[in-house]
Design an enzyme around this catalytic site. Sequence first.
Site, short mmCIF file in Angstrom:
data_model
loop_
_atom_site.label_atom_id
_atom_site.label_comp_id
_atom_site.label_asym_id
_atom_site.label_seq_id
_atom_site.Cartn_x
_atom_site.Cartn_y
_atom_site.Cartn_z
N LYS A 195 0.86 -1.19 0.00
CA LYS A 195 0.00 0.00 0.00
C LYS A 195 0.89 1.23 0.00
O LYS A 195 1.74 1.40 0.88
CB LYS A 195 -0.90 -0.02 1.24
CG LYS A 195 -1.75 1.25 1.36
CD LYS A 195 -2.77 1.15 2.46
CE LYS A 195 -3.50 2.47 2.64
NZ LYS A 195 -4.50 2.40 3.70
N LYS A 248 -2.30 -1.58 -3.78
CA LYS A 248 -3.17 -0.40 -3.68
C LYS A 248 -2.34 0.87 -3.80
O LYS A 248 -1.33 0.95 -3.11
CB LYS A 248 -3.88 -0.44 -2.33
CG LYS A 248 -4.76 0.74 -2.07
CD LYS A 248 -5.39 0.62 -0.72
CE LYS A 248 -6.15 1.93 -0.47
NZ LYS A 248 -6.31 2.20 0.91
C1 PBG Z 1 -7.45 3.40 5.76
C2 PBG Z 1 -7.72 3.27 4.30
C3 PBG Z 1 -7.55 4.23 3.29
C4 PBG Z 1 -8.07 3.66 2.13
C5 PBG Z 1 -8.48 2.38 2.45
N1 PBG Z 1 -8.25 2.15 3.79
C6 PBG Z 1 -7.09 5.63 3.35
C7 PBG Z 1 -5.69 5.94 3.69
O1 PBG Z 1 -4.84 5.07 3.88
O2 PBG Z 1 -5.44 7.14 3.83
C8 PBG Z 1 -8.15 4.32 0.79
C9 PBG Z 1 -9.24 3.82 -0.12
C10 PBG Z 1 -9.56 4.73 -1.25
O3 PBG Z 1 -8.91 5.76 -1.49
O4 PBG Z 1 -10.52 4.41 -1.96
N2 PBG Z 1 -6.12 3.47 6.12
#
Ligand code: PBG
Length: 323
Positions: A195, A248
């Site tokens: 991520k 992601k």
């Molecule tokens: C929580 C999380 C996030 C997303 C999924 N889980 C936001 C982040 O890490 O700031 C992003 C999902 C999206 O942008 O559709 N940590």
Amino acid sequence: MNFPNLRPRRLRQSAALRALVRETELSVSHLVQPYFVRPGRNIRKPIKSMPGQFQFSIDQLVREAEQAYWLGVPAVILFGLPERKDAKASGAYAANGIVPQAVRALKKAVPELLVITDVCLCEYTSHGHCGVVRDGKVLNDPTLTLLAKSAVAHANAGADIIAPSDMMDGRVAAIRAALDKAGHTDTPIMSYAAKFASAFYGPFREAAESPPQFGDRKTYQMDFANANEALREVALDIAEGADIVMVKPGLPYLDLVWRVKEKFGYPVAVYNVSGEYAMLKAAAGNGWLDEKQAVLEMLTSFRRAGADIILTYWATTTAKWLK
Ligand code: PBG
């Protein structure tokens, strides 16, 4: 052999011929619909930067999820907005927190629909970071205990898959151990393994009301320039017990979807994130892109790159398109 003997256009002459040799199939059985759930009743609050997406109260969430299920969407992933936020993220692991309540309601109304829960602290902390903060630093190890408690609260409520998205080191092992100890040995973990600290989460932070109140997430989410590191992250999560590994965001990271699938042969998920949704919706809203054609092409590209599972805000809409 070469032209004129070889003519690739021969197999493109008709829709039937093209379909016959089509290598990648997009079907609804691989799609996961994300939902934002908030306290209250009868609430469908539109998310401005994500046209067509809402924060739902549980009664409305159930209505939506029932429709998604009848259209063939096999799974949903839940993000919770708690009644109030604090420094300890109490709402993240409360036995009767917003997500456990939503899980129970969904499992009662549509038992066959898979309910995945996002495990993270950022929606529940007053500072908006994904971990425990002390002296302006996001601490790793103290966060693990809270993530594990959150995962157990979700599993106790009946969650089918636990999806940690915080990017703390060691969280998969901590969550696996806690789930097993609580008797949830059969609950799979889908880890957000690679991520990246990404600008494409912008709209999500409006949707989940979770922007960090100071600094950014670059000390825990990955530098978007790194691919070998992403493979190391995936290897660690698999070693710690992840059943499904996620890349992601999606569209700017297809190289990694491919490399992760090639290298590990594990079930791979990809998250078609909020910013990818927002930009395509904006273009379509201006009449600059055909939404349906662009989305089907994009989702097929995730499958072509090797993704088994696609988390996308278009899951339900795509189910209608594919009917
Ligand atoms: C929580 C999380 C996030 C997303 C999924 N889980 C936001 C982040 O890490 O700031 C992003 C999902 C999206 O942008 O559709 N940590």
